[in-house]
Design a protein around this motif. Structure first.
Motif, PDB file in Angstrom:
ATOM      1  N   CYS A  99      -3.854  -3.439   1.173  1.00  0.00           N
ATOM      2  CA  CYS A  99      -3.657  -1.989   1.179  1.00  0.00           C
ATOM      3  C   CYS A  99      -3.478  -1.436  -0.235  1.00  0.00           C
ATOM      4  N   LEU A 100      -2.861  -2.222  -1.120  1.00  0.00           N
ATOM      5  CA  LEU A 100      -2.749  -1.781  -2.509  1.00  0.00           C
ATOM      6  C   LEU A 100      -4.121  -1.700  -3.168  1.00  0.00           C
ATOM      7  N   LEU A 101      -4.983  -2.645  -2.851  1.00  0.00           N
ATOM      8  CA  LEU A 101      -6.346  -2.635  -3.407  1.00  0.00           C
ATOM      9  C   LEU A 101      -7.173  -1.480  -2.863  1.00  0.00           C
ATOM     10  N   MET A 102      -6.748  -0.936  -1.716  1.00  0.00           N
ATOM     11  CA  MET A 102      -7.478   0.185  -1.128  1.00  0.00           C
ATOM     12  C   MET A 102      -7.395   1.450  -1.976  1.00  0.00           C
ATOM     13  N   VAL A 103      -6.551   1.426  -3.034  1.00  0.00           N
ATOM     14  CA  VAL A 103      -6.523   2.556  -3.961  1.00  0.00           C
ATOM     15  C   VAL A 103      -7.864   2.709  -4.664  1.00  0.00           C
ATOM     16  N   PHE A 104      -8.641   1.616  -4.717  1.00  0.00           N
ATOM     17  CA  PHE A 104      -9.956   1.660  -5.366  1.00  0.00           C
ATOM     18  C   PHE A 104     -11.077   2.051  -4.404  1.00  0.00           C
ATOM     19  N   ASN A 105     -10.716   2.322  -3.136  1.00  0.00           N
ATOM     20  CA  ASN A 105     -11.716   2.774  -2.179  1.00  0.00           C
ATOM     21  C   ASN A 105     -12.277   4.120  -2.651  1.00  0.00           C
ATOM     22  N   PRO A 106     -13.568   4.221  -2.866  1.00  0.00           N
ATOM     23  CA  PRO A 106     -14.126   5.482  -3.384  1.00  0.00           C
ATOM     24  C   PRO A 106     -13.908   6.674  -2.473  1.00  0.00           C
ATOM     25  N   GLU A 107     -13.623   6.419  -1.188  1.00  0.00           N
ATOM     26  CA  GLU A 107     -13.389   7.513  -0.247  1.00  0.00           C
ATOM     27  C   GLU A 107     -11.954   8.036  -0.315  1.00  0.00           C
ATOM     28  N   ALA A 108     -11.053   7.297  -0.976  1.00  0.00           N
ATOM     29  CA  ALA A 108      -9.627   7.621  -0.939  1.00  0.00           C
ATOM     30  C   ALA A 108      -9.238   8.592  -2.037  1.00  0.00           C
ATOM     31  N   ASP A 109      -8.228   9.372  -1.748  1.00  0.00           N
ATOM     32  CA  ASP A 109      -7.594  10.253  -2.732  1.00  0.00           C
ATOM     33  C   ASP A 109      -6.276   9.602  -3.160  1.00  0.00           C
ATOM     34  N   LEU A 110      -5.990   9.585  -4.457  1.00  0.00           N
ATOM     35  CA  LEU A 110      -4.823   8.867  -4.959  1.00  0.00           C
ATOM     36  C   LEU A 110      -3.525   9.377  -4.336  1.00  0.00           C
ATOM     37  N   ASN A 111      -3.377  10.696  -4.261  1.00  0.00           N
ATOM     38  CA  ASN A 111      -2.148  11.252  -3.688  1.00  0.00           C
ATOM     39  C   ASN A 111      -2.013  10.909  -2.208  1.00  0.00           C
ATOM     40  N   ASN A 112      -3.115  10.994  -1.477  1.00  0.00           N
ATOM     41  CA  ASN A 112      -3.080  10.647  -0.056  1.00  0.00           C
ATOM     42  C   ASN A 112      -2.783   9.168   0.139  1.00  0.00           C
ATOM     43  N   TRP A 113      -3.377   8.331  -0.712  1.00  0.00           N
ATOM     44  CA  TRP A 113      -3.131   6.890  -0.629  1.00  0.00           C
ATOM     45  C   TRP A 113      -1.648   6.582  -0.861  1.00  0.00           C
ATOM     46  N   ALA A 114      -1.055   7.208  -1.887  1.00  0.00           N
ATOM     47  CA  ALA A 114       0.355   6.963  -2.205  1.00  0.00           C
ATOM     48  C   ALA A 114       1.260   7.402  -1.058  1.00  0.00           C
ATOM     49  N   ALA A 115       0.868   8.498  -0.379  1.00  0.00           N
ATOM     50  CA  ALA A 115       1.684   8.979   0.743  1.00  0.00           C
ATOM     51  C   ALA A 115       1.534   8.102   1.971  1.00  0.00           C
ATOM     52  N   GLY A 116       0.355   7.508   2.166  1.00  0.00           N
ATOM     53  CA  GLY A 116       0.105   6.750   3.385  1.00  0.00           C
ATOM     54  C   GLY A 116       0.407   5.279   3.323  1.00  0.00           C
ATOM     55  N   VAL A 117       0.390   4.684   2.125  1.00  0.00           N
ATOM     56  CA  VAL A 117       0.519   3.234   2.020  1.00  0.00           C
ATOM     57  C   VAL A 117       1.933   2.769   2.349  1.00  0.00           C
ATOM     58  N   ARG A 118       2.919   3.630   2.208  1.00  0.00           N
ATOM     59  CA  ARG A 118       4.304   3.214   2.467  1.00  0.00           C
ATOM     60  C   ARG A 118       4.499   2.846   3.927  1.00  0.00           C
ATOM     61  N   ALA A 119       4.174   3.770   4.827  1.00  0.00           N
ATOM     62  CA  ALA A 119       4.380   3.505   6.252  1.00  0.00           C
ATOM     63  C   ALA A 119       3.420   2.451   6.770  1.00  0.00           C
ATOM     64  N   LEU A 120       2.217   2.396   6.189  1.00  0.00           N
ATOM     65  CA  LEU A 120       1.204   1.479   6.695  1.00  0.00           C
ATOM     66  C   LEU A 120       1.447   0.039   6.268  1.00  0.00           C
ATOM     67  N   ALA A 121       1.928  -0.177   5.057  1.00  0.00           N
ATOM     68  CA  ALA A 121       2.008  -1.546   4.537  1.00  0.00           C
ATOM     69  C   ALA A 121       3.353  -1.896   3.910  1.00  0.00           C
ATOM     70  N   LEU A 122       3.937  -0.962   3.147  1.00  0.00           N
ATOM     71  CA  LEU A 122       5.136  -1.316   2.386  1.00  0.00           C
ATOM     72  C   LEU A 122       6.307  -1.640   3.300  1.00  0.00           C
ATOM     73  N   TYR A 123       6.553  -0.802   4.304  1.00  0.00           N
ATOM     74  CA  TYR A 123       7.673  -1.056   5.213  1.00  0.00           C
ATOM     75  C   TYR A 123       7.449  -2.334   6.031  1.00  0.00           C
ATOM     76  N   LEU A 124       6.210  -2.592   6.392  1.00  0.00           N
ATOM     77  CA  LEU A 124       5.896  -3.798   7.157  1.00  0.00           C
ATOM     78  C   LEU A 124       6.202  -5.054   6.365  1.00  0.00           C
ATOM     79  N   PHE A 125       6.129  -4.964   5.048  1.00  0.00           N
ATOM     80  CA  PHE A 125       6.466  -6.112   4.192  1.00  0.00           C
ATOM     81  C   PHE A 125       7.963  -6.169   3.895  1.00  0.00           C
ATOM     82  N   LEU A 126       8.589  -5.010   3.621  1.00  0.00           N
ATOM     83  CA  LEU A 126       9.960  -5.004   3.119  1.00  0.00           C
ATOM     84  C   LEU A 126      11.012  -5.249   4.199  1.00  0.00           C
ATOM     85  N   PHE A 127      10.855  -4.667   5.380  1.00  0.00           N
ATOM     86  CA  PHE A 127      11.896  -4.817   6.396  1.00  0.00           C
ATOM     87  C   PHE A 127      12.029  -6.268   6.890  1.00  0.00           C
ATOM     88  N   PRO A 128      10.930  -6.986   7.164  1.00  0.00           N
ATOM     89  CA  PRO A 128      11.100  -8.405   7.496  1.00  0.00           C
ATOM     90  C   PRO A 128      11.702  -9.209   6.350  1.00  0.00           C
TER      91      PRO A 128
END
Length: 479
Positions: A129-158
């Motif tokens: 998901c961090l590498l998805m920042v390089f997806n040409p379809e993605a917007d940096l601000n939208n990526w930063a807002a969405g990656v937390r709930a999608l991936a960061l919490y899934l890694f940090l809480f366990p």
């Protein structure tokens, strides 16, 4: 008997009295000069300082307030417009990690607990998901807002759970706190049903547009302090599974009765949420539990009950006059449901452009569409479709791999490695609850929401700690 104080004790007592007088004086000054908020902040400073010291000494205490905040944060935003719930949780997570860092300077942390399939798979998912920042379809601000709930919490809480809650008593404490929170959620829903909505809820319903999905022709869908009725209903379905199973295994008897009451009330709350997909959670969850129970006296009655309930909802019209039963029954005839058919039509449209986007259209894009975007006026509606659209078929495969690998490992441990019957039952209940939520994620978009996501991730971490907890239990029994 007369007590004799030393000079140092008298001096220390005098300092405490002087400090108390100074704080009271500062409190009164701020109250008269600036109002309640600054004065209250100063009054709470000693308590906050004490808690900070305690949390650094025993950081597992910090995870429980984080868990409680996760449960209420989105409900609070309804009463404090503009409060960024996600940012609040990010700040609490950061503070928790700082406390762990300070704690590690004096005490070792059990880093070996992180060597499990869940940590590895969620780390791979996070990197993807961090590498998805390089997806040409993605917007940096939208990526930063969405990656937390999608991936960061899934890694940090366990990760936090494995580091800080690696004792059986912590699992029991987690269940107890969760049960109290569940009762609070049920109580709020009952207030909405029998007392009425408060001013903030009425504003959300009739000004912000919530009534379009929550006050419908089939009746009112109650949502407690959750973001919506779907999130609330599925959460209550998971509580029904976990505490229903805990009522079979936990000791003493009084605790079993309490968990049974929690489970029954959670089941009723699930019904009044009006969320049809929520009924999938207990059906799938209890089925998964039965497969792991290894007890004929539980398996046979359980199968009979599940089959009986399926026949009741699918092939009879008993209780059809009750709005809650009628709504739940419609989940067993989804091919006749207009909203389900609309979702299928939308997904067919999505398949057209998703064939050309194996890595998705960009993290954060699904909820921030504008004219000309692929997803414009195409709501994802379900968690699995949401993951598929934002991260592609590659991302969805990695996401599902996290869950299936955890199920396989936990199932193997429960069947062949866990010796404690109580722990085996509790872990099977957690597996059932998570499995039910994953199946329901095909019909509802609630996995990446507070409080459901962190609850699921913490349960998954406990599922993978089974052998360690079992060893602790057996060692204590032999002492």
């Amino acid at each position: 008997m007369r007590l004799h104080l030393t000079d140092s004790q008298r001096e220390g007592g005098g300092q405490i009295v002087l400090l108390t007088i100074l704080l009271l004086g500062l409190f009164v000054f701020l109250l008269l000069r600036f109002g309640w908020i600054p004065a209250t902040a100063v009054a709470l400073l000693p308590l906050l300082l004490y808690l900070l010291i305690r949390f650094v000494e025993k950081p597992f205490y910090a995870l429980l307030p984080l868990f409680v905040a996760n449960y209420f944060v989105m409900g609070v935003t309804r009463y404090i417009p503009g409060l960024p719930g996600g940012i609040v949780m990010d700040g609490l997570l950061l503070v928790t990690f700082l406390m762990i860092l300070l704690h590690s300077f004096r005490y070792p942390l059990p880093w070996r607990n992180l060597r499990n399939i869940l940590t590895f798979s969620t780390a791979i998912w996070l990197i993807y998901c961090l590498l998805m920042v390089f997806n040409p379809e993605a917007d940096l601000n939208n990526w930063a807002a969405g990656v937390r709930a999608l991936a960061l919490y899934l890694f940090l809480f366990p990760l936090l759970t494995a580091l800080l809650l690696d004792r059986y008593r912590y699992l029991k404490l987690f269940l107890l706190v969760w049960s109290i929170l569940t009762m609070a959620g049920v109580a709020k829903a009952l207030m909405q049903k029998f007392v009425g909505f408060d001013a903030a809820e009425n504003y959300w319903l009739f000004v912000s547009g919530g009534s379009s999905t929550h006050i419908i022709h089939t009746g009112i869908r109650y949502f407690s302090f959750f973001t919506d009725a779907a999130s609330f209903g599925c959460n209550m379905g998971m509580s029904l599974v976990v505490f229903g199973v805990a009522a079979l295994y936990m000791r003493p008897v009084g605790l079993r009765i309490y968990y049974l009451v929690v489970a029954l009330l959670a089941g009723y709350a699930m019904m009044i949420s009006g969320t049809r997909a929520a009924i999938v959670v207990p059906f799938a969850g209890f089925t998964a539990f039965l497969l792991l129970s290894k007890q004929w006296k539980v398996l046979i009655p359980g199968i009979i009950l599940i089959v009986g309930l399926f026949i009741f909802f699918k092939f009879t019209y008993i209780g059809q006059g009750n709005a809650e039963i009628r709504r739940m029954r419609s989940a067993f005839n989804v091919t006749e449901d207009a909203s389900y058919l609309l979702r299928k039509q939308n997904q067919e449209k999505m398949k057209v452009f998703m064939k050309e986007h194996p890595f998705g259209v960009g993290i954060g894009e699904a909820k921030r569409t504008k004219p000309g975007d692929y997803l414009y006026q195409l709501p994802t509606d379900t968690s699995l479709v949401f993951v598929w659209v934002e991260t592609g078929i590659v991302g969805l495969s990695l996401f599902l791999l996290i869950f299936f690998s955890s199920f396989i490992k936990a199932g193997y441990d429960i069947w062949f490695r866990i010796r404690s019957s109580q722990l085996r039952g509790v872990l099977a209940g957690l597996v059932g609850g998570v499995a039910g939520m994953l199946v329901s994620a095909y019909g509802n978009e609630m996995l990446q929401q507070f409080p459901n996501g962190p609850i699921i991730y913490i349960c998954m971490a406990f599922m993978l700690m089974g052998p360690k907890l079992d060893k602790e239990i057996c060692e204590n029994e032999t002492v």
